[in-house]
Design a protein around this motif. Structure first.
Motif, short mmCIF file in Angstrom:
data_model
loop_
_atom_site.label_atom_id
_atom_site.label_comp_id
_atom_site.label_asym_id
_atom_site.label_seq_id
_atom_site.Cartn_x
_atom_site.Cartn_y
_atom_site.Cartn_z
N LEU A 424 22.74 28.70 10.90
CA LEU A 424 23.46 27.88 11.61
C LEU A 424 22.41 26.54 11.76
N ASP A 425 23.34 25.39 11.86
CA ASP A 425 22.79 23.91 11.75
C ASP A 425 21.93 23.61 10.53
N GLN A 426 22.15 24.34 9.51
CA GLN A 426 21.37 23.99 8.15
C GLN A 426 22.40 23.40 7.22
N ARG A 427 22.06 22.62 6.37
CA ARG A 427 22.89 21.95 5.29
C ARG A 427 23.02 22.98 4.14
N VAL A 428 24.16 22.80 3.53
CA VAL A 428 24.36 23.97 2.27
C VAL A 428 23.19 23.78 1.22
N MET A 429 22.95 22.38 0.89
CA MET A 429 21.85 22.30 -0.09
C MET A 429 20.40 22.95 0.27
N ASP A 430 20.33 23.15 1.52
CA ASP A 430 19.07 23.86 1.99
C ASP A 430 19.02 25.41 2.02
N LEU A 431 20.03 25.75 1.46
CA LEU A 431 20.27 27.40 1.65
C LEU A 431 20.03 28.01 0.15
N LYS A 432 19.31 29.02 0.14
CA LYS A 432 18.99 29.50 -1.11
C LYS A 432 20.00 30.38 -1.60
N LEU A 433 20.96 30.11 -2.25
CA LEU A 433 22.23 30.63 -2.46
C LEU A 433 21.92 31.13 -3.99
N PRO A 434 22.47 32.49 -4.46
CA PRO A 434 22.60 32.75 -5.69
C PRO A 434 23.36 31.73 -6.55
N LYS A 435 23.18 31.63 -7.96
CA LYS A 435 23.78 30.13 -8.71
C LYS A 435 25.02 30.93 -8.82
N ASP A 436 25.51 32.27 -8.68
CA ASP A 436 26.96 32.53 -9.00
C ASP A 436 27.80 32.53 -7.78
N LEU A 437 27.25 32.10 -6.67
CA LEU A 437 27.97 32.08 -5.49
C LEU A 437 28.39 30.55 -5.09
N LEU A 438 29.81 30.23 -4.60
CA LEU A 438 29.92 28.94 -4.50
C LEU A 438 30.73 28.86 -3.24
N PHE A 439 30.46 27.81 -2.26
CA PHE A 439 31.04 27.68 -0.96
C PHE A 439 32.36 26.86 -1.53
N CYS A 440 33.50 27.24 -1.19
CA CYS A 440 34.87 26.51 -1.60
C CYS A 440 35.44 26.02 -0.45
N MET A 441 35.17 26.31 0.67
CA MET A 441 35.95 25.90 1.95
C MET A 441 35.15 26.26 3.20
N ILE A 442 35.26 25.34 4.19
CA ILE A 442 34.60 25.77 5.52
C ILE A 442 35.92 25.56 6.64
N VAL A 443 36.02 26.52 7.35
CA VAL A 443 37.28 26.43 8.39
C VAL A 443 36.33 26.46 9.75
N HIS A 444 36.41 25.24 10.57
CA HIS A 444 35.72 25.16 11.76
C HIS A 444 36.45 25.92 12.71
N ALA A 445 35.71 26.01 13.93
CA ALA A 445 36.24 26.83 15.08
C ALA A 445 37.50 26.30 15.41
N ASP A 446 37.71 24.80 15.42
CA ASP A 446 38.93 24.30 15.86
C ASP A 446 40.03 24.39 15.09
N GLY A 447 39.91 25.10 13.73
CA GLY A 447 40.98 25.17 12.86
C GLY A 447 40.90 24.32 11.47
N SER A 448 40.03 23.13 11.79
CA SER A 448 40.20 22.10 10.71
C SER A 448 39.32 22.64 9.64
N ARG A 449 39.65 22.08 8.50
CA ARG A 449 39.11 22.55 7.14
C ARG A 449 38.41 21.25 6.53
N ARG A 450 37.60 21.78 5.63
CA ARG A 450 36.82 20.73 4.83
C ARG A 450 36.39 21.42 3.61
N VAL A 451 36.32 20.54 2.39
CA VAL A 451 35.65 21.19 1.22
C VAL A 451 34.08 20.94 1.33
N PRO A 452 33.27 21.69 1.44
CA PRO A 452 31.71 21.26 1.65
C PRO A 452 31.26 20.64 0.48
N ASN A 453 30.11 19.85 0.83
CA ASN A 453 29.12 19.66 -0.47
C ASN A 453 27.62 19.86 0.08
#
Length: 536
Positions: A424-453
């Protein structure tokens, strides 16, 4: 009835074993299915109740099977990969077929003393080649070919049956007395015109349907495509068009458009076309009468030699030489890869049904030609390719442009952020994600969508669509078992953390229409279906 079902099951088991054996010893597998049909036939060595003598019934069944083979031949053709050799393959599949039919007809007329119409009819029937026979051999030996030869052979072999069928229809019409120039021209125009027109129209309608229809049940999209393949043949055939050409065009258009579950459909049609090929060759074996083949073997050998050593090489060289990029060795191999297959025998059945004007046993002659072609040419095909120095050790014949193997196995999952999430309230770049895992899309609570960076901030209620590599089967298999929490279960109302330590892992809980990824505080309830990764 029960005995017949047992016999059918035994035959299917034998076909599967033969298919596996063919990959180990390099035997052309389709030849094995023909021989198996002969053995189980009414005059075969193995007694059975499979008395198949009605050529019309066999012809109808094989026609339906050939529809799926033609459709999938187009469906698996990547236009991007095929474009560089499309002109050459198209010429070989049309002008090459016409030239081959004419040369074989000339030989049968002057050397075998057949009438002109019957001679050209046989030439038309055997003028197409069979991709399945060729590539079953190369793949059994894992032999890749140099200089983009495999795609050229595959596209030509996959698309030349419609022209052979058209010539057969025209020659049968002439044999039945319709010899006027106007009628012949109309047949030619109707075959090509209606076949192409219906093909493109049905394809566009099917593409729109695939994009708009939501299939509520998994697998029904593949069934929908089966119906598309059937109607793509039947509609133009009703008005005198070339149904095989239409089915091939529909397959190409659909195969080069994007829609959901496309790769699953490829696997589905792989199985369907494999079954159809087995069915065709086995039923043709049942239809054969070994006693009648003896009188046909000598003319069949003579026609096969002319077809393989004269007609096919002349048509290939005449059409490819003007391009200036095909050498002698490559053209020789392309010529040698002109194996005859199921389509030739299916067209031979069509040519002999109710045709009392025939003076020669065309069906059994064609049957012998196909047997000789698969057995002799098929057996020497790897040796010929090596002698011509056309084997490329770095090429993967298992991945021709019709395999869809270039698609990467990916899977998508969703993660919903609640108030306990550490993201919560963190930037994607600050998360320690495995290199083989990619965030493709974020669907917000209001139903809007965005491709994250990397600078995208995650908020409460966000649903994150993540992409990862699909698990590939290995020696370590995942075995998922189900366990239902009943009303009397001692775990009803207990937390997951209270389960005793075990090597097994609870990976999912299905509660009605809800899917729950469990954690320690998740409470199990009566009626829950637990999915457990069982490792012991």
């Amino acid at each position: 009835m029960n005995a017949l079902l047992v016999l059918v099951a035994v035959i299917i088991f034998t076909c599967v074993l033969l298919n596996n054996a063919s990959f180990r010893i390099g035997m052309p597998v389709l030849l094995a299915f023909i021989l198996l049909g002969i053995l189980f036939g009414v005059n075969g060595l193995i007694p059975s109740n499979l008395n198949v003598t009605d050529r019309k019934t066999v012809g109808d069944i094989c026609t339906v099977a050939l529809i799926f083979i033609m459709f999938y031949g187009g469906f698996g053709t990547s236009w991007k990969s095929a474009r560089p050799i499309a002109l050459e393959a198209g010429l070989l599949a049309s002008v090459g077929v016409l030239t081959t039919a004419a040369l074989v007809g000339v030989f049968c007329h002057f050397l075998l003393k057949w009438g002109w119409v019957e001679a050209l009819l046989l030439g038309s029937v055997v003028s197409s080649t069979d991709a399945a026979s060729v590539f079953s051999i190369f793949r059994s030996r894992k032999l890749g070919l140099k200089d983009n030869t495999a795609p050229l052979i595959e596209m030509e072999s996959g698309s030349n049956d419609p022209c052979s069928y058209m010539l057969t229809v025209i020659m049968l019409s002439i044999m039945q007395g319709d010899v006027s120039v106007g009628h012949t021209i109309w047949l030619f125009v109707a075959q090509l015109g209606f076949g192409a027109l219906f093909g493109f129209a049905i394809a566009r309608a099917a593409v729109e349907a695939m994009k708009r229809i939501h299939f509520a049940t998994a697998g029904f999209d593949s069934l929908f495509l089966m119906a598309v393949a059937i109607i793509s043949y039947a509609l133009p055939a009703l008005v005198g068009g070339n149904g095989y050409l239409s089915a091939y065009i529909v397959g190409i258009v659909l195969g080069n458009n994007k829609f959901c579950n496309k790769k699953d459909m490829v696997h589905f049609f792989d199985g369907i076309t494999g079954l159809m090929q087995v069915l065709i060759f086995f039923m043709l074996g049942l239809l054969a009468h070994p006693a009648n083949l003896g009188s046909c073997i000598l003319p069949a050998i003579a026609i096969f030699l002319v077809l393989s050593l004269v007609a096919r090489p002349l048509s290939v060289s005449a059409l490819l030489l003007p391009f200036g990029k095909y050498g002698f060795r490559q053209m020789t191999l392309i010529s040698f890869c002109g194996l005859r297959g199921a389509a030739s025998i299916v067209f031979a059945i069509m040519a002999t049904l109710g045709n009392d004007a025939l003076q020669n046993d065309i069906f059994n002659i064609v049957f012998c030609i196909v047997l000789i072609s698969i057995a002799l040419q098929g057996s020497f095909l790897p040796w010929t390719a090596k002698k011509l120095d056309m084997i490329d050790p770095n090429a993967d014949v298992m991945k021709t442009f019709s395999d869809f193997s270039e698609e990467v196995d990916l899977q998508f999952s969703e993660i919903k952020l609640d108030e306990d999430s550490h993201w919560l309230d963190q930037r994607v770049m600050d998360l320690k994600l495995p290199k083989d895992l990619l965030f493709c899309m974020i669907v917000h609570a209001d139903g809007s969508r965005r491709v994250p960076n990397g600078r995208t901030v995650l908020h409460l209620g966000d649903t994150i669509i993540v992409c990862s590599k699909k698990f590939r089967k290995s020696s370590q298999q995942i075995m998922v078992v189900q366990h239902v929490i009943s009303d009397y279960s001692k775990w009803d109302g207990h937390k997951v953390s209270e389960l005793p330590p075990t090597r097994n892992q609870l990976i999912l809980i299905q509660r009605g229409d809800r899917t729950i990824i469990p954690h320690g505080d998740t409470v199990m309830m009566s009626g829950d279906v637990l999915y457990i990764n069982q490792t012991s």
